[in-house]
Design a protein around this motif. Structure first.
Motif, mmCIF file in Angstrom:
data_model
loop_
_atom_site.group_PDB
_atom_site.id
_atom_site.type_symbol
_atom_site.label_atom_id
_atom_site.label_comp_id
_atom_site.label_asym_id
_atom_site.label_seq_id
_atom_site.Cartn_x
_atom_site.Cartn_y
_atom_site.Cartn_z
ATOM 1 N N MET A 29 -25.348 -29.484 17.832
ATOM 2 C CA MET A 29 -24.579 -28.203 16.906
ATOM 3 C C MET A 29 -24.888 -26.942 16.762
ATOM 4 O O MET A 29 -26.551 -27.242 16.538
ATOM 5 C CB MET A 29 -23.991 -28.442 15.775
ATOM 6 N N LYS A 30 -24.876 -25.881 17.196
ATOM 7 C CA LYS A 30 -25.838 -25.040 16.811
ATOM 8 C C LYS A 30 -25.517 -24.860 15.184
ATOM 9 O O LYS A 30 -24.744 -24.732 14.469
ATOM 10 C CB LYS A 30 -25.104 -23.568 17.258
ATOM 11 N N THR A 31 -27.617 -24.301 14.629
ATOM 12 C CA THR A 31 -27.356 -24.001 13.084
ATOM 13 C C THR A 31 -27.714 -22.660 13.065
ATOM 14 O O THR A 31 -28.198 -22.497 11.882
ATOM 15 C CB THR A 31 -28.432 -25.551 12.439
ATOM 16 N N ASP A 32 -28.037 -21.765 13.489
ATOM 17 C CA ASP A 32 -29.075 -20.979 13.675
ATOM 18 C C ASP A 32 -28.148 -19.212 13.827
ATOM 19 O O ASP A 32 -27.790 -19.529 14.968
ATOM 20 C CB ASP A 32 -30.202 -20.889 14.233
ATOM 21 N N TYR A 33 -27.908 -18.601 13.444
ATOM 22 C CA TYR A 33 -27.187 -17.851 13.365
ATOM 23 C C TYR A 33 -27.910 -15.720 12.313
ATOM 24 O O TYR A 33 -28.441 -16.034 11.704
ATOM 25 C CB TYR A 33 -25.908 -17.917 12.851
ATOM 26 N N GLU A 34 -27.502 -15.115 13.167
ATOM 27 C CA GLU A 34 -27.818 -13.570 12.310
ATOM 28 C C GLU A 34 -27.067 -13.422 11.120
ATOM 29 O O GLU A 34 -27.755 -13.131 10.541
ATOM 30 C CB GLU A 34 -27.600 -12.662 13.569
ATOM 31 N N HIS A 35 -25.639 -14.015 11.512
ATOM 32 C CA HIS A 35 -24.666 -13.883 9.712
ATOM 33 C C HIS A 35 -23.817 -15.129 9.721
ATOM 34 O O HIS A 35 -23.264 -15.899 10.801
ATOM 35 C CB HIS A 35 -23.695 -12.053 10.420
ATOM 36 N N ILE A 36 -23.979 -15.190 8.750
ATOM 37 C CA ILE A 36 -23.069 -16.207 8.124
ATOM 38 C C ILE A 36 -21.976 -15.943 7.471
ATOM 39 O O ILE A 36 -22.610 -14.451 6.214
ATOM 40 C CB ILE A 36 -24.243 -17.324 7.226
ATOM 41 N N VAL A 37 -21.015 -15.792 6.837
ATOM 42 C CA VAL A 37 -20.408 -14.755 6.070
ATOM 43 C C VAL A 37 -19.695 -16.664 5.289
ATOM 44 O O VAL A 37 -19.001 -17.889 6.216
ATOM 45 C CB VAL A 37 -18.511 -14.728 6.408
ATOM 46 N N LEU A 38 -19.615 -16.938 4.599
ATOM 47 C CA LEU A 38 -19.167 -17.763 3.264
ATOM 48 C C LEU A 38 -17.885 -17.749 2.552
ATOM 49 O O LEU A 38 -18.452 -16.488 1.617
ATOM 50 C CB LEU A 38 -20.032 -17.496 2.741
ATOM 51 N N GLY A 39 -16.840 -17.812 3.281
ATOM 52 C CA GLY A 39 -15.621 -18.075 2.133
ATOM 53 C C GLY A 39 -14.995 -16.934 3.297
ATOM 54 O O GLY A 39 -14.915 -15.901 3.979
ATOM 55 N N LEU A 40 -13.530 -18.042 4.226
ATOM 56 C CA LEU A 40 -13.179 -17.502 5.090
ATOM 57 C C LEU A 40 -11.204 -17.237 4.220
ATOM 58 O O LEU A 40 -10.400 -18.096 4.693
ATOM 59 C CB LEU A 40 -12.977 -17.832 6.042
ATOM 60 N N GLY A 41 -11.556 -16.449 3.344
ATOM 61 C CA GLY A 41 -9.644 -16.048 2.987
ATOM 62 C C GLY A 41 -9.616 -14.647 2.795
ATOM 63 O O GLY A 41 -10.254 -14.348 4.343
ATOM 64 N N GLY A 42 -8.998 -13.911 2.716
ATOM 65 C CA GLY A 42 -8.789 -12.207 2.999
ATOM 66 C C GLY A 42 -9.218 -11.253 3.571
ATOM 67 O O GLY A 42 -9.578 -11.265 4.924
#
Ligand SMILES: Cc1cc2nc3c(=O)[nH]c(=O)nc-3n(C[C@H](O)[C@H](O)[C@H](O)COP(=O)(O)OP(=O)(O)OC[C@H]3O[C@@H](n4cnc5c(N)ncnc54)[C@H](O)[C@@H]3O)c2cc1C
Length: 388
Positions: A1-14
């Motif tokens: 599973m890919k675990t390395d990203y440039e960007h992570i967004v924490l919380g997927l509400g509106g």
């Protein structure tokens, strides 16, 4: 599973859903979104059929931002090949001595070149006989006001983010975050991820996440409720015959035409008790409901009927009820947003600005008033003014 990203967004509400979409448009598969509950859950601030979108705002800056919000929703609609925003027109009611100064709104719209009409009680009831108001009541009418269909908007942001290659994981609660000098380690759902840039869009849970950066904001969280009325006259309250409306006083009530449920919706702004994301319940407040019922019976009597449903929802407000929209001064690779219980209409725009901050380290939008270290947010016990 890919675990390395440039960007992570924490919380997927509106707002988080808006951020992953705008990030994915530029960074594709380098974007990961993490959500602790299932996507579309009803525990936060963004899950219902409708939210008000309007240009009528209390400062010229917010009016300009609202204009940008409409443009940004239009860009999403075009990109997704679907229409979202429903224009119904909107009424801001006022009367002599009202607690919310309507002149802030008219002057701000004048300054921003936004047209509106002034209507007296007779004209209001001639156009919308559903309302019953006294002669002392008047209203400003702005034709572009309407509905941002929250559930649909969130789903389209999510669908399009995935279409651009973003990965969205729900049921993945973030429990630890470490900034390792330019690389951020995030532990979520038992998996450790790494990224260069982090966006925190955690609503009522914001301070739980800021804790990992040794920070805490003076946020007030209230449990609000909205009621859908099963009126026998529902046809009179359809979006082409009934506007969104706000009663600009304290208590401040607001409402919608029939949308998503078979009856009109009514609620009170900042009418709920203070809670935390952990202590909130899903039980309607009887007194809150009694206030809504009394208002509807007096001012919109044909809307009244047996309740179809009542939904609870969380407001998250800084003391001045302005957004928090910034990067952390001591962690410039971490961007943060708090929607201040007025953020859904701006959800795509705020998402776009967060993507600017994450990718470019700056944005063309004026976010100076929304700094995370503005004086009122650094105060121990700041004065609170939630009525805008
Ligand atoms: C009753 C009500 C009426 C409103 N009416 C309007 C309106 O008419 N117009 C308008 O513009 N705005 C309105 N608002 C305000 C608007 O809805 C909110 O400002 C906006 O939806 C907040 O979005 P958010 O993404 O910041 O928060 P949320 O939708 O709450 O999203 C935060 C997300 O972060 C997730 N999260 C938190 N902690 C973690 C963790 N540790 N790990 C993983 N995920 C985590 C949560 O589960 C949640 O999904 C209203 C709000 C309410 C409650």
């Amino acid at each position: 599973m890919k675990t390395d990203y440039e960007h992570i967004v924490l919380g997927l509400g509106g707002i988080g859903a808006g951020a992953v979409y705008w990030l994915a448009r530029r960074a594709g598969s380098q974007v990961l979104g993490l959500e602790q509950f299932e996507l579309g859950h009803g525990r936060g601030g963004s899950q219902d059929h409708s939210r008000i979108i309007r240009l009528s705002y209390h400062t010229p800056h917010y009016v300009e931002m609202a204009k940008n919000a409409y443009e940004t929703w239009a860009a999403l609609e075009e990109d997704a090949g679907t229409s979202l925003i429903v224009k119904t027109g909107g009424l801001d009611f006022t009367r002599p001595g009202a607690a919310i100064p309507i002149s802030d709104y008219t002057e701000s719209m004048d300054a921003a070149g936004v047209p509106y009409e002034w209507l007296d009680a007779a004209e209001i009831m001639r156009r919308w006989p559903q309302f019953r108001v006294g002669d002392e009541v008047s209203a400003l009418y702005q034709e572009q006001s309407g509905i941002a269909p929250a559930i649909r908007c969130n789903a389209v942001h999510v669908r399009m983010a995935r279409a651009y290659g973003a990965t969205l994981r729900d049921g993945a609660a973030v429990t630890a975050i470490r900034d390792l000098d330019g690389e951020i380690e995030v532990l979520a759902g038992g998996t450790t991820y790494r990224c260069r840039k982090l966006v925190i869009a955690a609503g009522a849970w914001t301070n739980n996440l800021l804790f990992h950066f040794g920070r805490k904001l003076p946020l007030t969280i209230t449990q609000e409720q909205v009621a859908y009325y099963g009126t026998p006259h529902a046809e009179e309250f359809m979006p082409d015959r009934f506007p969104i409306w706000i009663w600009m006083d304290v208590p401040c009530f607001y409402g919608f035409p029939v949308y998503g449920e078979p009856g009109p919706k009514v609620s009170q702004d900042v009418g709920g008790k203070e809670v935390t994301a952990e202590t909130r319940t899903f039980d309607p407040d009887r007194n809150y409901q009694a206030r809504l019922d009394a208002f509807v019976k007096q001012y919109i009597p044909r809307a009244y009927g047996p309740l179809i449903t009542i939904k609870t929802c969380l407001y998250t407000m800084p003391p001045d009820r302005d957004f928090v929209l910034d990067t952390l001064p001591d962690h410039p690779n971490v961007a943060i947003v708090v929607g201040a219980a007025q953020g859904f209409k701006f959800a795509s725009l705020l998402g776009r600005i967060l993507s600017d901050l994450s990718i470019d380290g700056e944005t063309n939008h004026n976010i100076e008033p929304f700094r995370v270290d503005r004086p009122i947010l650094l105060k121990q016990d700041p004065p609170k003014n939630f009525m805008i």
